[in-house]
Scaffold this motif. Structure first.
Motif, PDB file in Angstrom:
ATOM      1  N   SER A   1      91.419  52.576  59.298  1.00 57.64           N
ATOM      2  CA  SER A   1      90.801  51.264  59.147  1.00 57.64           C
ATOM      3  C   SER A   1      90.557  50.532  60.469  1.00 57.64           C
ATOM      4  N   VAL A   2      91.297  50.890  61.510  1.00 56.22           N
ATOM      5  CA  VAL A   2      91.192  50.157  62.770  1.00 56.22           C
ATOM      6  C   VAL A   2      90.669  51.044  63.894  1.00 56.22           C
ATOM      7  N   VAL A   3      91.385  52.146  64.151  1.00 60.22           N
ATOM      8  CA  VAL A   3      91.063  52.965  65.318  1.00 60.22           C
ATOM      9  C   VAL A   3      89.754  53.723  65.131  1.00 60.22           C
ATOM     10  N   LEU A   4      89.617  54.429  63.998  1.00 60.15           N
ATOM     11  CA  LEU A   4      88.447  55.280  63.802  1.00 60.15           C
ATOM     12  C   LEU A   4      87.126  54.514  63.839  1.00 60.15           C
ATOM     13  N   PRO A   5      86.996  53.356  63.157  1.00 61.32           N
ATOM     14  CA  PRO A   5      85.710  52.640  63.245  1.00 61.32           C
ATOM     15  C   PRO A   5      85.356  52.217  64.672  1.00 61.32           C
ATOM     16  N   ILE A   6      86.382  51.922  65.488  1.00 65.36           N
ATOM     17  CA  ILE A   6      86.114  51.468  66.850  1.00 65.36           C
ATOM     18  C   ILE A   6      85.675  52.621  67.747  1.00 65.36           C
ATOM     19  N   ILE A   7      86.317  53.786  67.591  1.00 68.70           N
ATOM     20  CA  ILE A   7      86.012  54.894  68.500  1.00 68.70           C
ATOM     21  C   ILE A   7      84.938  55.827  67.953  1.00 68.70           C
ATOM     22  N   LEU A   8      84.435  55.545  66.751  1.00 71.53           N
ATOM     23  CA  LEU A   8      83.390  56.412  66.195  1.00 71.53           C
ATOM     24  C   LEU A   8      82.163  56.509  67.111  1.00 71.53           C
ATOM     25  N   PRO A   9      81.687  55.399  67.693  1.00 69.58           N
ATOM     26  CA  PRO A   9      80.576  55.551  68.652  1.00 69.58           C
ATOM     27  C   PRO A   9      80.929  56.421  69.849  1.00 69.58           C
ATOM     28  N   SER A  10      82.185  56.368  70.301  1.00 66.72           N
ATOM     29  CA  SER A  10      82.604  57.205  71.429  1.00 66.72           C
ATOM     30  C   SER A  10      82.607  58.681  71.038  1.00 66.72           C
ATOM     31  N   ILE A  11      83.066  58.972  69.825  1.00 74.88           N
ATOM     32  CA  ILE A  11      83.035  60.351  69.343  1.00 74.88           C
ATOM     33  C   ILE A  11      81.595  60.844  69.240  1.00 74.88           C
ATOM     34  N   ALA A  12      80.734  59.996  68.695  1.00 71.77           N
ATOM     35  CA  ALA A  12      79.330  60.381  68.568  1.00 71.77           C
ATOM     36  C   ALA A  12      78.692  60.585  69.940  1.00 71.77           C
ATOM     37  N   ALA A  13      79.063  59.738  70.916  1.00 74.68           N
ATOM     38  CA  ALA A  13      78.521  59.892  72.266  1.00 74.68           C
ATOM     39  C   ALA A  13      78.957  61.217  72.877  1.00 74.68           C
ATOM     40  N   GLY A  14      80.234  61.577  72.709  1.00 76.78           N
ATOM     41  CA  GLY A  14      80.700  62.863  73.218  1.00 76.78           C
ATOM     42  C   GLY A  14      80.053  64.028  72.503  1.00 76.78           C
ATOM     43  N   SER A  15      79.786  63.852  71.210  1.00 73.87           N
ATOM     44  CA  SER A  15      79.177  64.942  70.449  1.00 73.87           C
ATOM     45  C   SER A  15      77.749  65.232  70.896  1.00 73.87           C
TER      46      SER A  15
ATOM     47  N   ILE B   1      86.495  64.396  75.750  1.00 78.53           N
ATOM     48  CA  ILE B   1      87.722  63.650  76.039  1.00 78.53           C
ATOM     49  C   ILE B   1      87.406  62.321  76.701  1.00 78.53           C
ATOM     50  N   LEU B   2      86.512  62.320  77.668  1.00 75.75           N
ATOM     51  CA  LEU B   2      86.249  61.107  78.449  1.00 75.75           C
ATOM     52  C   LEU B   2      85.696  59.957  77.609  1.00 75.75           C
ATOM     53  N   PRO B   3      84.680  60.159  76.744  1.00 76.82           N
ATOM     54  CA  PRO B   3      84.231  59.022  75.921  1.00 76.82           C
ATOM     55  C   PRO B   3      85.303  58.508  74.966  1.00 76.82           C
ATOM     56  N   ILE B   4      86.069  59.427  74.364  1.00 74.36           N
ATOM     57  CA  ILE B   4      87.122  58.981  73.451  1.00 74.36           C
ATOM     58  C   ILE B   4      88.201  58.224  74.227  1.00 74.36           C
ATOM     59  N   HIS B   5      88.550  58.713  75.412  1.00 75.90           N
ATOM     60  CA  HIS B   5      89.523  58.002  76.265  1.00 75.90           C
ATOM     61  C   HIS B   5      89.037  56.582  76.549  1.00 75.90           C
ATOM     62  N   ALA B   6      87.763  56.452  76.917  1.00 78.45           N
ATOM     63  CA  ALA B   6      87.222  55.121  77.209  1.00 78.45           C
ATOM     64  C   ALA B   6      87.243  54.228  75.974  1.00 78.45           C
ATOM     65  N   GLY B   7      86.909  54.800  74.809  1.00 80.90           N
ATOM     66  CA  GLY B   7      86.933  54.008  73.584  1.00 80.90           C
ATOM     67  C   GLY B   7      88.340  53.556  73.204  1.00 80.90           C
ATOM     68  N   LEU B   8      89.320  54.446  73.325  1.00 85.58           N
ATOM     69  CA  LEU B   8      90.699  54.089  72.996  1.00 85.58           C
ATOM     70  C   LEU B   8      91.272  53.083  73.977  1.00 85.58           C
ATOM     71  N   GLU B   9      90.860  53.184  75.221  1.00 88.37           N
ATOM     72  CA  GLU B   9      91.377  52.279  76.239  1.00 88.37           C
ATOM     73  C   GLU B   9      90.911  50.847  76.003  1.00 88.37           C
ATOM     74  N   GLN B  10      89.786  50.692  75.321  1.00 88.66           N
ATOM     75  CA  GLN B  10      89.235  49.357  75.100  1.00 88.66           C
ATOM     76  C   GLN B  10      89.789  48.683  73.845  1.00 88.66           C
ATOM     77  N   ILE B  11      90.588  49.404  73.060  1.00 85.74           N
ATOM     78  CA  ILE B  11      91.163  48.796  71.853  1.00 85.74           C
ATOM     79  C   ILE B  11      92.289  47.845  72.263  1.00 85.74           C
ATOM     80  N   PRO B  12      92.238  46.566  71.895  1.00 89.13           N
ATOM     81  CA  PRO B  12      93.318  45.639  72.245  1.00 89.13           C
ATOM     82  C   PRO B  12      94.627  46.038  71.576  1.00 89.13           C
ATOM     83  N   ALA B  13      95.718  45.969  72.344  1.00 91.33           N
ATOM     84  CA  ALA B  13      97.023  46.346  71.799  1.00 91.33           C
ATOM     85  C   ALA B  13      97.428  45.427  70.652  1.00 91.33           C
ATOM     86  N   ASN B  14      97.046  44.143  70.735  1.00 95.16           N
ATOM     87  CA  ASN B  14      97.441  43.213  69.664  1.00 95.16           C
ATOM     88  C   ASN B  14      96.750  43.535  68.347  1.00 95.16           C
TER      89      ASN B  14
END
Length: 294
Positions: free
Chosen positions: A214-228, A183-196
């Motif tokens: 196309s937008v969210v998954l490519p950005i948080i994929l490293p966070s998912i991999a880090a948690g994994s 949860i924590l790495p994904i939370h950090a990755g999602l928090e860094q996505i600009p709202a605009n």
């Protein structure tokens, strides 16, 4: 006074030297922890690999320091070892997949939907299970999963029964234990996505699913991999949960634990299996850039 003046001068000269040479300063700071890493961690791994090539006398149970590959031959030729290794790998992958499925909506709520003033409290709530003892949580799940336990009671009105003890119970318990690490790495990755960025995707006509792909998954994929990395490695080497809720199931950790007193060289050879798997997994994860997110 005469002794303190030269000492103070030496300290000033040393401080000046370290200030002018940042690499020297960094080297001195890292010497102690790197020495500990080499001696305690890498040294123990080297001892593990070395002892895997020894044998145990079948009559005296003493370790015979004669080099051979009998233990590794047994790993590849004995069916039960291959089955247990594949079962352990499957459990680790299943736990990681479940953690991703559960962690994403929780992390999305805490990072993008929840009121900002409540987010720190939600993070603390997510971390709270980590403060409890591993054994307390595992035995609590044993009571929940027991025949006639809480889960059976909750499912009985629907004509269903709980999974009882076995691999399913092991996967459930390990998922609960390691979920905060996902949860924590994904939370950090999602928090860094600009709202605009999300607004721009919506303005271009992308629906929710397309924006996620196309937008969210490519950005948080490293966070998912880090948690994994945490969920996979911790599940692969775990042997306590399967002893408590696994029933007759065996994982690689249980085989290592059961052989550590009877046949230490064989236990060492078995211990190389999760080490090799985790190294290969880290090499694969490294391509996603997840290691820089740890």
């Amino acid at each position: 006074m005469k002794n303190t003046v030269p000492a103070a001068g030496f300290v000033r000269r040393l401080a000046g030297t370290l200030h002018r040479h940042p690499k020297l300063r960094l080297s001195l700071l890292l010497t102690a922890p790197l020495a500990w890493l080499v001696l305690a961690y890498l040294g123990s791994l080297a001892a593990l690999f070395m002892s895997a090539f020894w044998t145990t006398d079948s009559f005296t149970s003493d370790v015979v320091k004669v080099w051979n590959t009998d233990n590794f031959t047994a790993l590849f030729t004995t069916g039960v070892y291959r089955q247990v290794a594949l079962r352990s790998l499957g459990v680790a992958l299943a736990v990681t997949a479940l953690c991703v499925l559960i962690a994403f909506p929780v992390a999305f709520y805490t990072a993008r939907i929840a009121n900002p003033k409540w987010r720190p409290l939600l993070i603390v709530a997510i971390l709270t299970p980590l403060w409890a003892s591993y054994l307390v949580k595992a035995y609590a799940w044993r009571l929940i999963l027991a025949e006639g336990g809480l889960l059976d009671w909750a499912l009985k009105p629907f004509g269903l029964d709980g999974p009882g003890y076995g691999l399913t119970a092991t996967v459930l318990v390990l998922t609960y234990l390691w979920l905060p690490y996902m949860i924590l790495p994904i939370h950090a990755g999602l928090e860094q996505i600009p709202a605009n960025l999300l607004d721009a995707s919506a303005d271009l006509g992308a629906r929710t699913g397309r924006t996620f792909r196309s937008v969210v998954l490519p950005i948080i994929l490293p966070s998912i991999a880090a948690g994994s990395v945490f969920t996979f490695s911790l599940s692969l080497g775990d042997y306590i949960a399967v002893q408590i809720v696994g029933g007759k199931s065996q994982l690689i950790g249980n085989l290592i634990y059961s052989n550590i007193t009877l046949d230490p060289p064989l236990a060492a050879a078995l211990g190389t299996v999760p080490v090799v798997i985790i190294v290969l997994y880290l090499l694969a994860v490294r391509r996603t850039g997840a290691l820089s997110s740890l």
